[in-house]
Design an enzyme around this catalytic site. Sequence first.
Site, PDB file in Angstrom:
ATOM      1  N   GLY A  71       0.867  -1.175   0.000  1.00 27.71           N
ATOM      2  CA  GLY A  71       0.000   0.000   0.000  1.00 27.71           C
ATOM      3  C   GLY A  71       0.904   1.226   0.000  1.00 27.71           C
ATOM      4  O   GLY A  71       1.875   1.288   0.788  1.00 27.71           O
ATOM      5  N   GLN A  93      -5.702  -8.772  -2.679  1.00 33.69           N
ATOM      6  CA  GLN A  93      -5.702  -7.795  -1.573  1.00 33.69           C
ATOM      7  C   GLN A  93      -7.127  -7.445  -1.140  1.00 33.69           C
ATOM      8  O   GLN A  93      -7.375  -7.134   0.016  1.00 33.69           O
ATOM      9  CB  GLN A  93      -4.976  -6.511  -1.985  1.00 33.69           C
ATOM     10  CG  GLN A  93      -3.480  -6.629  -2.144  1.00 33.69           C
ATOM     11  CD  GLN A  93      -3.065  -6.947  -3.556  1.00 33.69           C
ATOM     12  OE1 GLN A  93      -3.817  -7.555  -4.324  1.00 33.69           O
ATOM     13  NE2 GLN A  93      -1.859  -6.554  -3.939  1.00 33.69           N
ATOM     14  N   ASP A 126      -1.425   4.803  -6.336  1.00 36.10           N
ATOM     15  CA  ASP A 126       0.016   4.688  -6.079  1.00 36.10           C
ATOM     16  C   ASP A 126       0.804   5.863  -6.622  1.00 36.10           C
ATOM     17  O   ASP A 126       1.901   6.165  -6.154  1.00 36.10           O
ATOM     18  CB  ASP A 126       0.547   3.378  -6.663  1.00 36.10           C
ATOM     19  CG  ASP A 126       0.065   2.220  -5.807  1.00 36.10           C
ATOM     20  OD1 ASP A 126      -1.102   1.826  -5.950  1.00 36.10           O
ATOM     21  OD2 ASP A 126       0.840   1.760  -4.956  1.00 36.10           O
ATOM     22  N   ASN A 173      -3.090   2.822 -10.152  1.00 39.52           N
ATOM     23  CA  ASN A 173      -3.490   2.051  -8.965  1.00 39.52           C
ATOM     24  C   ASN A 173      -3.476   0.571  -9.337  1.00 39.52           C
ATOM     25  O   ASN A 173      -3.190   0.209 -10.491  1.00 39.52           O
ATOM     26  CB  ASN A 173      -4.879   2.487  -8.477  1.00 39.52           C
ATOM     27  CG  ASN A 173      -5.228   1.893  -7.121  1.00 39.52           C
ATOM     28  OD1 ASN A 173      -4.402   1.927  -6.197  1.00 39.52           O
ATOM     29  ND2 ASN A 173      -6.420   1.329  -6.977  1.00 39.52           N
ATOM     30  N   LYS A 174      -3.791  -0.265  -8.382  1.00 38.79           N
ATOM     31  CA  LYS A 174      -3.758  -1.720  -8.567  1.00 38.79           C
ATOM     32  C   LYS A 174      -4.399  -2.155  -9.874  1.00 38.79           C
ATOM     33  O   LYS A 174      -5.448  -1.628 -10.268  1.00 38.79           O
ATOM     34  CB  LYS A 174      -4.476  -2.364  -7.377  1.00 38.79           C
ATOM     35  CG  LYS A 174      -4.540  -3.864  -7.372  1.00 38.79           C
ATOM     36  CD  LYS A 174      -3.227  -4.552  -7.594  1.00 38.79           C
ATOM     37  CE  LYS A 174      -2.151  -4.095  -6.637  1.00 38.79           C
ATOM     38  NZ  LYS A 174      -0.790  -4.542  -7.037  1.00 38.79           N
TER      39      LYS A 174
HETATM   40  O1  MRU Z   1       0.547  -3.937  -4.686  1.00 38.32           O
HETATM   41  P1  MRU Z   1      -0.084  -3.230  -3.524  1.00 38.32           P
HETATM   42  O2  MRU Z   1      -0.891  -4.142  -2.657  1.00 38.32           O
HETATM   43  O3  MRU Z   1       0.928  -2.440  -2.736  1.00 38.32           O
HETATM   44  O4  MRU Z   1      -1.081  -2.211  -4.201  1.00 38.32           O
HETATM   45  C1  MRU Z   1      -1.770  -1.314  -3.372  1.00 38.32           C
HETATM   46  C2  MRU Z   1      -2.729  -0.455  -4.111  1.00 38.32           C
HETATM   47  O5  MRU Z   1      -2.845  -0.502  -5.310  1.00 38.32           O
HETATM   48  C3  MRU Z   1      -3.474   0.549  -3.278  1.00 38.32           C
HETATM   49  O6  MRU Z   1      -4.722   0.804  -3.835  1.00 38.32           O
HETATM   50  C4  MRU Z   1      -2.679   1.866  -3.244  1.00 38.32           C
HETATM   51  O7  MRU Z   1      -1.364   1.620  -2.863  1.00 38.32           O
HETATM   52  C5  MRU Z   1      -3.290   2.852  -2.344  1.00 38.32           C
HETATM   53  S1  MRU Z   1      -3.119   2.443  -0.650  1.00 38.32           S
HETATM   54  C6  MRU Z   1      -3.852   3.640   0.274  1.00 38.32           C
END
Ligand code: MRU
Length: 357
Positions: A54, A203, A244, A254-255
Amino acid sequence: MEKSILDYETLALDEKERALVIIDQTKLPGRTELIHLKTQEEIWDAIRKLKVRGAPAIGDAAAIGMYLAALNIDEAEEAAFLQRLHEAKEYLDSSRPTAVNLMWATARMERAAQGAKGQGVAKIREVLRLEALRIKQEDIDICEKIGEYGLTLVKKGDGLLTHCNAGQLATAKYGTATAPMYLGQKRGYGFKVFCDETRPLLQGARLTAYELQSAGLDVTLICDNMASSVMKNGWVQAVFVGCDRVAANGDAANKIGTSGVAILAKHYGIPFYVCAPTSTIDFDRKTGADIPIEERAPEEVTEMWYRERMAPAGVKVYNPAFDVTDASIITAIVTEHGIARAPYGESLQAIREKSGR
Ligand code: MRU
C-alpha cells in the site's frame, strides 16, 4: 475481548529492538503475525514481497528503514555518513517502482538529514528518528481528513465499491479509500460495501474484506469480473479507490484492474473517486504514460493460491501490478487538502499550493 486486525498497528518503530515491526500481510487473513525487521535487506524484501504494502504504508516503512539504516551506519565522519545514508535511500527506493510515496518518504528523510548537516552524526540520527515518526503520524492525520472530504460525496445507505486494499493495512491508520467508510460507519451511514477480490494477489479478499468485516461494516466480496453485474443491478452509488501515483494531469496509477472498474463506472453513470494523499501526486510526471508500472512474477498468476498449478507449464504470462486510469473518467481526486476536479492540471496545482509542497 479478542483483538481485531484493526487493533494492530500496520507498522511501528520498536526503538528498544531497533526494528521495524509490521504485520506480515502475506499471511492474512489466516494468521496475524508480527515480524521484526532489523536489516536493510529484510526491509527491502518485506516491501518487495508485499509483507508491508500500500503506497502510504511503504512510504512509512521506508522512512523507518532509513532511520534504522542511520543507526547501523558505522561512520563518525558526517560526509561519509551522509553518503552511506544516500546509498540506503537508493537501495530502499529500488524495492518497488510504482508507488511514489516510497521515494517521496526517503527523499524527505534525506532532506531532513541534510538539514542537520554540521551538527554531527548523533544529531542527524535523532533528526531522522523524529522525521520518520512525523511521516507516520502525518499519514494518520491525512487519512482522517480524506475520510471527512470523502464522506461529503456520499449519502446514507449508499452502496460503495472498492478495489484492492486502500485500507488501514495500506496506511498507518484508517486507509484512504476506506476512510470515508469507517467515518460513515461511526456516523450511522449504513453503507453497503462491495469489495473486488483483486486478482492476482487478492488484496481485496484477504485484506479489505477482512478489515471492513472486522470493523463491523456490511461488506460483500465479489470476484473482479462481477463488478459490472453489481453496478448494473443498481447496488453501487460510488466507487472509492486508492492510488500509487497521480500524474500532474490527474491520470492515476493504482492496482491492476482499477482502470476497468473506472470504465464500468463511467458506463453506468456511477461517480469514480480516487483518494490520494498529496504525497501520492507526482508533479514531475506529466501524464500516466510517464508512470513506471511494476511487473511481477508469472507464478502469481499461474500458481499462487492454488493447490496445484492452474495454467499450462511454459505458457506466457503478463502480470502488470498496476494500471493507469485516465483523468477523463475520474470524477474527483480526494486529498487531505480538498477535492480536486477536472481540469486536474489546475485543481491539483491548487492543492499543491495549499499543501505548501
Ligand atoms: O501492490 P499493492 O498491494 O501495494 O497495491 C496497493 C494499491 O494498489 C493501493 O490501492 C494503493 O497503494 C493505495 S493504498 C492507500
